[in-house]
Scaffold this motif. Structure first.
Motif, short mmCIF file in Angstrom:
data_model
loop_
_atom_site.label_atom_id
_atom_site.label_comp_id
_atom_site.label_asym_id
_atom_site.label_seq_id
_atom_site.Cartn_x
_atom_site.Cartn_y
_atom_site.Cartn_z
N PHE A 1 0.93 -1.14 0.00
CA PHE A 1 -0.09 0.03 0.03
C PHE A 1 1.03 1.07 0.02
CE2 PHE A 1 -3.08 -3.05 1.71
CZ PHE A 1 -4.23 -2.69 0.84
N ALA A 2 0.90 1.94 -1.06
CA ALA A 2 1.86 2.85 -1.27
C ALA A 2 1.04 4.52 -1.45
CB ALA A 2 2.90 2.89 -2.36
N THR A 3 1.69 5.77 -1.45
CA THR A 3 0.98 6.75 -1.81
C THR A 3 0.95 6.88 -3.43
OG1 THR A 3 3.23 7.86 -1.94
CG2 THR A 3 1.91 8.03 0.08
N PRO A 4 -0.20 7.43 -3.70
CA PRO A 4 -0.11 7.70 -5.19
C PRO A 4 1.14 8.12 -5.85
CG PRO A 4 -2.16 8.39 -4.34
CD PRO A 4 -1.18 7.99 -3.03
N GLN A 5 1.89 9.28 -5.30
CA GLN A 5 2.91 10.05 -5.94
C GLN A 5 3.97 8.85 -5.99
OE1 GLN A 5 1.58 10.80 -2.81
NE2 GLN A 5 2.25 12.91 -2.39
N ALA A 6 4.26 7.97 -5.13
CA ALA A 6 5.36 7.26 -5.15
C ALA A 6 5.29 6.01 -6.35
CB ALA A 6 5.47 6.40 -3.62
N VAL A 7 4.08 5.65 -6.67
CA VAL A 7 3.82 4.60 -7.73
C VAL A 7 3.05 4.99 -8.86
CG1 VAL A 7 3.85 2.80 -5.78
CG2 VAL A 7 1.71 3.95 -6.67
N ILE A 8 2.64 6.25 -8.99
CA ILE A 8 1.95 6.64 -10.16
C ILE A 8 2.60 6.34 -11.43
CG2 ILE A 8 2.37 9.16 -10.08
CD1 ILE A 8 -1.04 7.49 -11.26
N GLY A 9 3.90 6.59 -11.59
CA GLY A 9 4.66 6.66 -12.80
C GLY A 9 4.91 5.18 -13.02
N MET A 10 4.99 4.12 -12.14
CA MET A 10 5.41 2.91 -12.71
C MET A 10 4.11 2.11 -12.90
SD MET A 10 8.25 1.90 -9.61
CE MET A 10 7.81 3.41 -8.60
N VAL A 11 2.83 2.66 -12.33
CA VAL A 11 1.62 2.08 -12.76
C VAL A 11 1.23 2.90 -14.24
CG1 VAL A 11 -0.76 2.33 -12.33
CG2 VAL A 11 0.59 1.98 -10.51
N LYS A 12 1.60 3.88 -14.50
CA LYS A 12 1.35 4.31 -15.99
C LYS A 12 2.46 3.77 -17.06
CE LYS A 12 -1.88 7.20 -14.80
NZ LYS A 12 -3.37 7.14 -15.42
N GLY A 13 3.66 3.41 -16.21
CA GLY A 13 4.81 2.68 -17.19
C GLY A 13 4.60 1.34 -17.30
N ASN A 14 3.47 0.54 -16.67
CA ASN A 14 3.15 -0.77 -16.71
C ASN A 14 4.45 -1.49 -16.15
OD1 ASN A 14 0.87 -0.50 -18.13
ND2 ASN A 14 1.93 -0.37 -20.03
N LYS A 15 4.77 -1.15 -15.08
CA LYS A 15 6.00 -1.82 -14.11
C LYS A 15 5.20 -2.48 -12.92
CE LYS A 15 9.95 0.49 -15.65
NZ LYS A 15 11.24 1.29 -15.19
N LEU A 16 4.02 -1.49 -12.45
CA LEU A 16 3.13 -1.92 -11.21
C LEU A 16 1.71 -1.89 -11.74
CD1 LEU A 16 4.80 0.25 -8.32
CD2 LEU A 16 5.04 -2.38 -8.63
N ARG A 17 0.86 -2.98 -11.00
CA ARG A 17 -0.76 -2.82 -11.44
C ARG A 17 -1.15 -2.28 -10.04
NH1 ARG A 17 -1.55 -8.34 -12.51
NH2 ARG A 17 -0.93 -7.97 -14.54
N ALA A 18 -1.98 -1.33 -10.20
CA ALA A 18 -2.95 -1.06 -9.13
C ALA A 18 -4.20 -1.66 -8.89
CB ALA A 18 -3.19 0.50 -9.09
#
Length: 330
Positions: free
Chosen positions: A210-227
């Motif tokens: 469970f992370a803050t949006p700022q910490a993971v938004i780039g990797m979610v948009k870059g398809n490295k992480l899935r929300a």
């Protein structure tokens, strides 16, 4: 954590209503305060999310009022060092600080001792914003939904690993809330910050976070992480396709990190009133709203009495969660 008794969420409509009251500022300005710069303590390092929001809101207030703020970063102790400085400052309206969920509601219930009493040593000034967490997994994870993650955790009790940006963070407690609501048992793996926790999640050493949006938004948009889910009551504009935990089957689930401005206890009520009105107006500026939205935050508001009620309810609820879950520093 079911929150039916919590102080009602303050909507943007109330923000606008509060702004109407700003017309009273010129009348209040007849008093001498402020006739020198106001020190605004940020209990975290420069460049972080809290620092950025603090500087932006201070600059916006300055545009409206011509007041001068001096930003003073005093990091350490999970935010306790900076807020302790505020608590022990002269209550003359020339020192305020940016408090958060961690240092005003979580730390008091988690730490064996605190340098200040959050309920006694501060005068609540103004709510600023709230920020949820996002449950993320690797992009190649077999889990496509929150339900998939829960099913996997139930199949292997104690084996699924949750990465923590730190013990006692809102992300940690969001995970504890989910575990209690679903009956799952997972292995918590604490780190010293979000960056190393995310690195190990990407590397496969842990399974979710469970992370803050700022910490993971780039990797979610870059398809490295899935929300998989967000812990707010409504979906985030920056992640509109990601459902809330409540939507995923767990009604009333909510875990947010809020920011609130506080002053030393005993600060004159008239000063508190003027600061509260100035913050309310600043939060209606389009640039301020846009900045908060870009990081996944939503503005809050309320008069000083409402802020005090909000804090009291939050302190009680986070404290209960920590005690009931038996959360200890690791």
């Amino acid at each position: 954590m079911t929150r039916p008794s919590r102080f009602a969420r303050i909507t943007r409509t109330l923000l606008l209503a509060s702004a109407v009251g700003i017309a009273g500022l010129p009348v209040l300005a007849q008093t001498a305060w402020p006739d020198k710069p106001i020190r605004f303590v940020v209990p975290y390092t420069p460049g972080g999310g809290t620092d950025t929001v603090t500087r932006h809101i201070a600059n916006t207030i300055t545009q409206d009022t011509q007041w001068t703020f001096l930003i003073d970063n005093k990091a350490g102790g999970g935010g306790n060092i900076g807020l302790d400085m505020v608590a022990k400052s002269k209550a003359d309206g020339y020192t305020i600080g940016m408090g958060q969920t961690a240092n005003l509601a979580i730390n008091p219930a988690l730490l064996p001792s605190m340098p200040f009493d959050p309920a006694r040593d501060f005068a609540p000034v103004a709510l600023v914003a709230e920020l949820p967490t996002v449950m993320v997994v690797r992009a190649d994870s077999p889990w496509k939904t929150l339900g998939d993650a829960i099913k996997a955790a139930k199949a292997k009790p104690g084996e699924v690993k949750q990465a923590l940006a730190g013990t006692g963070t809102v992300g940690h407690l969001a995970g504890e809330m989910l575990a209690r609501r679903t009956g799952i048992k997972v292995l918590n793996v604490p780190y010293k910050g979000a960056a190393p926790a995310i690195t190990d999640l990407l590397g496969g050493q842990t399974d979710y976070m469970f992370a803050t949006p700022q910490a993971v938004i780039g990797m979610v948009k870059g398809n490295k992480l899935r929300a998989l889910a967000v812990t707010s009551t409504k979906r985030l504009a920056i992640l509109p396709e990601v459902p809330t935990v409540a939507e995923s089957g767990y009604k009333d689930f909510e875990a947010v990190d809020w920011k609130v401005i506080v002053a030393p206890a005993g600060t004159p009520a008239e000063v508190i009133k003027r600061l509260n009105a100035a913050v309310a107006k600043a939060l209606t500026h389009p640039t301020m709203i846009a900045q908060l939205a870009a990081e996944g935050s939503a503005p809050l508001s309320g008069d000083p009495a409402q802020v005090a009620k909000y804090l009291k309810a939050e302190q009680a609820e986070w404290g209960k969660l920590i005690r009931d879950a038996g959360i200890k520093l690791e």
